[in-house]
Design a protein around this motif. Structure first.
Motif, PDB file in Angstrom:
ATOM      1  N   ARG A 188       0.903  -1.297   0.090  1.00  0.00           N
ATOM      2  CA  ARG A 188      -0.005   0.230  -0.026  1.00  0.00           C
ATOM      3  C   ARG A 188       0.923   1.286  -0.106  1.00  0.00           C
ATOM      4  NH1 ARG A 188      -4.126  -1.792   4.722  1.00  0.00           N
ATOM      5  NH2 ARG A 188      -4.577   0.407   4.535  1.00  0.00           N
ATOM      6  N   HIS A 189       1.782   1.291  -1.175  1.00  0.00           N
ATOM      7  CA  HIS A 189       2.785   2.315  -1.080  1.00  0.00           C
ATOM      8  C   HIS A 189       2.268   3.876  -1.250  1.00  0.00           C
ATOM      9  CE1 HIS A 189       5.873  -0.730  -1.745  1.00  0.00           C
ATOM     10  NE2 HIS A 189       4.800  -1.175  -2.514  1.00  0.00           N
ATOM     11  N   ARG A 190       1.043   3.966  -1.750  1.00  0.00           N
ATOM     12  CA  ARG A 190       0.402   5.248  -1.731  1.00  0.00           C
ATOM     13  C   ARG A 190       0.217   5.986  -0.358  1.00  0.00           C
ATOM     14  NH1 ARG A 190      -0.099   7.611  -6.654  1.00  0.00           N
ATOM     15  NH2 ARG A 190      -0.016   5.818  -7.607  1.00  0.00           N
ATOM     16  N   GLU A 191      -0.325   5.024   0.346  1.00  0.00           N
ATOM     17  CA  GLU A 191      -0.722   5.394   1.763  1.00  0.00           C
ATOM     18  C   GLU A 191       0.336   5.573   2.391  1.00  0.00           C
ATOM     19  OE1 GLU A 191      -4.037   3.047   3.590  1.00  0.00           O
ATOM     20  OE2 GLU A 191      -3.793   2.041   1.493  1.00  0.00           O
ATOM     21  N   ALA A 192       1.554   4.668   2.280  1.00  0.00           N
ATOM     22  CA  ALA A 192       2.817   4.955   3.106  1.00  0.00           C
ATOM     23  C   ALA A 192       3.200   6.208   2.712  1.00  0.00           C
ATOM     24  CB  ALA A 192       3.736   3.828   2.683  1.00  0.00           C
ATOM     25  N   ILE A 193       3.265   6.623   1.469  1.00  0.00           N
ATOM     26  CA  ILE A 193       4.045   7.987   1.068  1.00  0.00           C
ATOM     27  C   ILE A 193       3.236   9.047   1.697  1.00  0.00           C
ATOM     28  CG2 ILE A 193       4.096   9.453  -0.731  1.00  0.00           C
ATOM     29  CD1 ILE A 193       4.673   6.945  -2.596  1.00  0.00           C
ATOM     30  N   ALA A 194       2.020   8.876   1.736  1.00  0.00           N
ATOM     31  CA  ALA A 194       1.312   9.991   2.653  1.00  0.00           C
ATOM     32  C   ALA A 194       1.529  10.210   4.123  1.00  0.00           C
ATOM     33  CB  ALA A 194      -0.274   9.919   2.573  1.00  0.00           C
ATOM     34  N   VAL A 195       1.871   8.833   4.849  1.00  0.00           N
ATOM     35  CA  VAL A 195       2.296   8.971   6.015  1.00  0.00           C
ATOM     36  C   VAL A 195       3.609   9.538   6.206  1.00  0.00           C
ATOM     37  CG1 VAL A 195       2.943   7.403   8.022  1.00  0.00           C
ATOM     38  CG2 VAL A 195       0.610   7.045   6.699  1.00  0.00           C
ATOM     39  N   LEU A 196       4.567   8.916   5.180  1.00  0.00           N
ATOM     40  CA  LEU A 196       6.192   9.378   5.417  1.00  0.00           C
ATOM     41  C   LEU A 196       6.281  10.919   5.219  1.00  0.00           C
ATOM     42  CD1 LEU A 196       7.662   6.292   3.856  1.00  0.00           C
ATOM     43  CD2 LEU A 196       7.822   7.072   6.250  1.00  0.00           C
ATOM     44  N   GLU A 197       5.342  11.430   4.088  1.00  0.00           N
ATOM     45  CA  GLU A 197       5.335  12.800   3.795  1.00  0.00           C
ATOM     46  C   GLU A 197       5.133  13.761   5.349  1.00  0.00           C
ATOM     47  OE1 GLU A 197       4.928  12.785  -0.849  1.00  0.00           O
ATOM     48  OE2 GLU A 197       3.267  13.323   0.359  1.00  0.00           O
ATOM     49  N   ARG A 198       4.224  12.974   6.021  1.00  0.00           N
ATOM     50  CA  ARG A 198       4.032  13.823   7.293  1.00  0.00           C
ATOM     51  C   ARG A 198       5.000  13.708   8.350  1.00  0.00           C
ATOM     52  NH1 ARG A 198      -1.386  11.375   7.085  1.00  0.00           N
ATOM     53  NH2 ARG A 198      -0.791   9.960   8.725  1.00  0.00           N
ATOM     54  N   VAL A 199       5.662  12.444   8.223  1.00  0.00           N
ATOM     55  CA  VAL A 199       6.723  12.369   9.384  1.00  0.00           C
ATOM     56  C   VAL A 199       7.871  13.150   8.890  1.00  0.00           C
ATOM     57  CG1 VAL A 199       8.428  10.518   9.843  1.00  0.00           C
ATOM     58  CG2 VAL A 199       6.095   9.655   9.672  1.00  0.00           C
ATOM     59  N   VAL A 200       8.154  13.204   7.486  1.00  0.00           N
ATOM     60  CA  VAL A 200       9.459  14.097   7.199  1.00  0.00           C
ATOM     61  C   VAL A 200       8.983  15.495   7.601  1.00  0.00           C
ATOM     62  CG1 VAL A 200      10.638  12.457   6.051  1.00  0.00           C
ATOM     63  CG2 VAL A 200       9.141  14.204   4.964  1.00  0.00           C
ATOM     64  N   GLY A 201       7.609  15.889   7.316  1.00  0.00           N
ATOM     65  CA  GLY A 201       7.347  17.253   7.732  1.00  0.00           C
ATOM     66  C   GLY A 201       7.636  17.602   9.221  1.00  0.00           C
ATOM     67  N   ALA A 202       7.122  16.807  10.123  1.00  0.00           N
ATOM     68  CA  ALA A 202       7.330  16.788  11.445  1.00  0.00           C
ATOM     69  C   ALA A 202       8.741  16.707  12.020  1.00  0.00           C
ATOM     70  CB  ALA A 202       6.298  15.972  12.076  1.00  0.00           C
ATOM     71  N   ALA A 203       9.479  15.798  11.265  1.00  0.00           N
ATOM     72  CA  ALA A 203      10.680  15.394  11.854  1.00  0.00           C
ATOM     73  C   ALA A 203      11.849  15.433  10.779  1.00  0.00           C
ATOM     74  CB  ALA A 203      10.691  14.081  12.455  1.00  0.00           C
ATOM     75  N   PRO A 204      12.276  16.647  10.181  1.00  0.00           N
ATOM     76  CA  PRO A 204      12.827  16.321   9.009  1.00  0.00           C
ATOM     77  C   PRO A 204      14.296  15.982   9.048  1.00  0.00           C
ATOM     78  CG  PRO A 204      12.479  18.902   9.765  1.00  0.00           C
ATOM     79  CD  PRO A 204      11.696  17.696  10.669  1.00  0.00           C
ATOM     80  N   ASP A 205      14.871  15.588  10.476  1.00  0.00           N
ATOM     81  CA  ASP A 205      16.116  15.150  10.633  1.00  0.00           C
ATOM     82  C   ASP A 205      16.083  13.545  10.711  1.00  0.00           C
ATOM     83  OD1 ASP A 205      17.395  17.692  10.457  1.00  0.00           O
ATOM     84  OD2 ASP A 205      17.504  17.916  12.632  1.00  0.00           O
ATOM     85  N   LEU A 206      14.941  13.202  10.377  1.00  0.00           N
ATOM     86  CA  LEU A 206      14.692  11.409  10.786  1.00  0.00           C
ATOM     87  C   LEU A 206      15.199  10.862   9.253  1.00  0.00           C
ATOM     88  CD1 LEU A 206      13.935   9.665  12.740  1.00  0.00           C
ATOM     89  CD2 LEU A 206      11.559   9.860  11.843  1.00  0.00           C
ATOM     90  N   LEU A 207      16.273  10.397   9.510  1.00  0.00           N
ATOM     91  CA  LEU A 207      16.997   9.746   8.190  1.00  0.00           C
ATOM     92  C   LEU A 207      16.223   8.743   7.634  1.00  0.00           C
ATOM     93  CD1 LEU A 207      19.416   9.519   6.214  1.00  0.00           C
ATOM     94  CD2 LEU A 207      20.456   8.160   7.887  1.00  0.00           C
ATOM     95  N   GLU A 208      15.689   7.761   8.428  1.00  0.00           N
ATOM     96  CA  GLU A 208      15.057   6.388   8.034  1.00  0.00           C
ATOM     97  C   GLU A 208      13.843   6.954   7.374  1.00  0.00           C
ATOM     98  OE1 GLU A 208      14.638   3.973  11.667  1.00  0.00           O
ATOM     99  OE2 GLU A 208      13.456   2.414  10.385  1.00  0.00           O
ATOM    100  N   ALA A 209      13.138   7.888   7.759  1.00  0.00           N
ATOM    101  CA  ALA A 209      12.053   8.315   7.097  1.00  0.00           C
ATOM    102  C   ALA A 209      12.112   8.711   5.839  1.00  0.00           C
ATOM    103  CB  ALA A 209      11.316   9.335   8.010  1.00  0.00           C
TER     104      ALA A 209
END
Ligand SMILES: C[S@@+](CC[C@H](N)C(=O)[O-])C[C@H]1O[C@@H](n2cnc3c(N)ncnc32)[C@H](O)[C@@H]1O
Length: 488
Positions: A150-171
């Motif tokens: 479910r890559h499209r949903e994963a992308i939406a989640v990860l875009e939120r994560v990097v927005g909130a934690a831009p230093d999170l390499l794994e994201a």
């Protein structure tokens, strides 16, 4: 109120004086003060998982009421390869403290590790219900979504994560993978660049960035970066692909040969070295095909149909219609992929069976709900092992992965009902024989030669029609559709 000695250790821990805090915790333990939990937290922080297990496991057999200990123990057990035990303790933690997001996080991670991906997603959802937007839970939820394709949903989640934690390499790295999986190459390059900025000396991150450059069409740049990196077989394989894209066949061979010295059985290396050397493999390259399409499955329809104008299933359906082959009831779709061919041919009273080597392609075919049966199988083995008969056998864009077709034609002839039809598409070679151009890695067959082979296998009434298989680098790929009948 905690013991003052423990309080001062906790203060040192919070101030990141880890050495002193650890020594203090150990003195507390020696004095009978329960400092095991914060000490385990400190050890986890330092990746000292085996020590956490030694510390907490004896305590957790007696103190099953402490959810936090169970959580820390579960994390450490998972990291030391004892996932069944990790799962047990995480489950215990989530029962003891269902209001604690960390318990659901630990449970989800252990479930993810054990392959229970849907359960893991549920656990992360439970945690996020308690702590909306929690970064680790979001990140892990996206991992579960990716595992479920479910890559499209994963992308939406990860875009939120990097927005909130831009230093999170794994994201950023996970976002690159998810975007790549869907063929969103310019966006994948953006996230790979962000990851590289955060970890400029990390070899894996640098490789992902170079691959993103290649996927985004920046071949020259990708080659420069890969040549600097050249470190392991994986990198050499990408370098070889990039050089092929640049028409540097000798350079590609050198890179593949280097990779082969470390990984001689790798099916990709063998396939492309065979292509470069012009040796067509005798046997079907099952491992190569399965891996290729398991990787390709999530973006197959968006890349091939939407971007590369792949319309072979529709063209085959129209060709059958024009040829009067319209009444087949029992149909077999060889190399059915995601089910595009059945989507064209589905009709009331018609039973369509499908088979494919790639489980991930089959998952998508299954989701269409059109097939009567779907088999994970190699087509020649399947045909030889079957006693079923079909009125129509199809192979749309499948023989570009099979070098020798005579045995396939014979096996299909055997499985067709008398009067039944066989239709397939091929890419056409420039000469009189099958070719394997290294730039594409796909077989091109010689239609005249195939017609002779069909007749030799017992088929009659061969009909042929030119076909544009797809667009590649802006150019049409030439092919043919061939139809043959099993005579009486
Ligand atoms: C390019 S896709 C075409 C899929 C589908 N026929 C369509 O037209 O959309 C080729 C498919 O054939 C499958 N395939 C290739 N060689 C195969 C073999 N020897 N046995 C079974 N499946 C095979 C691949 O796994 C892949 O899903």
């Amino acid at each position: 109120m905690a013991d003052p000695r423990l309080e001062s250790c906790l203060a040192l821990h919070r101030a990141n004086h880890l050495g002193e805090a650890e020594a203090g915790y150990r003195q507390c333990l020696a004095a009978g003060i329960d400092a095991a939990l914060p000490l385990s937290g400190l050890l986890l922080q330092q990746g000292r998982h085996a020590e956490v297990v030694d510390l907490l496991e004896p305590r957790c057999t007696t103190r099953v009421d402490n959810a936090n200990m169970a959580i820390n123990l579960s994390i450490a057990l998972r990291k030391t390869g004892r996932n069944d035990d990790a799962l047990r303790h995480a489950r215990q933690a989530s029962e003891l403290a269902p209001q604690q997001p960390a318990a659901w996080n630990a449970l989800g991670l252990a479930q993810l590790e054990s392959g229970a991906v849907a359960d893991a997603l549920h656990a992360f959802d439970r945690g996020l219900g308690l702590a909306p937007g929690h970064t680790a839970l979001e990140l892990h939820r996206a991992k579960a979504l990716r595992r479920l394709d479910r890559h499209r949903e994963a992308i939406a989640v990860l875009e939120r994560v990097v927005g909130a934690a831009p230093d999170l390499l794994e994201a950023w790295r996970d976002l690159t993978s998810a975007r790549n999986a869907l063929g969103l190459y310019p966006a994948a390059l953006d996230s790979a660049t962000s990851a590289l900025r955060l970890a400029p000396n990390d070899l894996d991150v640098a490789l992902e960035h170079a691959v993103a450059l290649l996927n985004a069409g920046q071949t020259g740049n990708a080659i420069k970066r890969l040549e600097k990196l050249e470190a392991d077989p994986q990198t050499w394989m990408w370098l070889a692909q990039a050089r092929l894209r640049d028409n540097d066949v000798a350079g590609a061979r050198a890179a593949y040969e280097r990779a082969a010295t470390h990984d001689p059985d790798n099916p990709f290396i063998r396939h492309f070295l065979a292509a470069i050397d012009g040796h067509l493999p005798e046997a079907v390259e099952t491992d190569y095909i399965r891996k290729l399409f398991d990787d390709f499955a999530p973006r197959f329809e968006s890349t091939l149909v939407d971007a590369l104008a792949y319309g072979t299933p529709k063209t085959i359906a129209q060709f059958l219609e024009r040829s009067g082959v319209t009444s087949a009831q029992e149909v077999l779709d060889l190399g059915c992929g995601t089910g595009l061919m059945a989507a064209e041919l589905a009709a009331p009273g018609r039973n369509i069976d499908g088979l494919d080597l790639s489980e991930r392609m089959l998952t998508q075919a299954r989701a269409k709900g059109i097939y009567r049966a779907l088999h994970a199988a190699e087509l020649l083995e399947f045909l030889r092992g079957s006693e079923q008969r079909w009125d129509l056998v199809l192979a749309a864009d499948v023989f570009v992965y099979v070098a020798r077709l005579e045995p396939v034609f014979a096996a299909i002839h055997d499985r067709l009902a008398v009067g039944g039809h066989f239709v397939f598409s091929v890419e056409s070679s420039d000469g009189a024989d099958t070719q394997l151009p290294p730039q594409t890695g796909r077989y091109r067959h010689a239609p005249d030669q195939l017609e002779q082979q069909l007749l030799a296998a017992g088929f009659s009434d061969v009909r042929r029609e030119p076909l544009t298989v797809r667009m590649e680098v802006g150019q049409p790929v030439r092919g043919e559709i061939m139809l043959a009948r099993r005579g009486d």
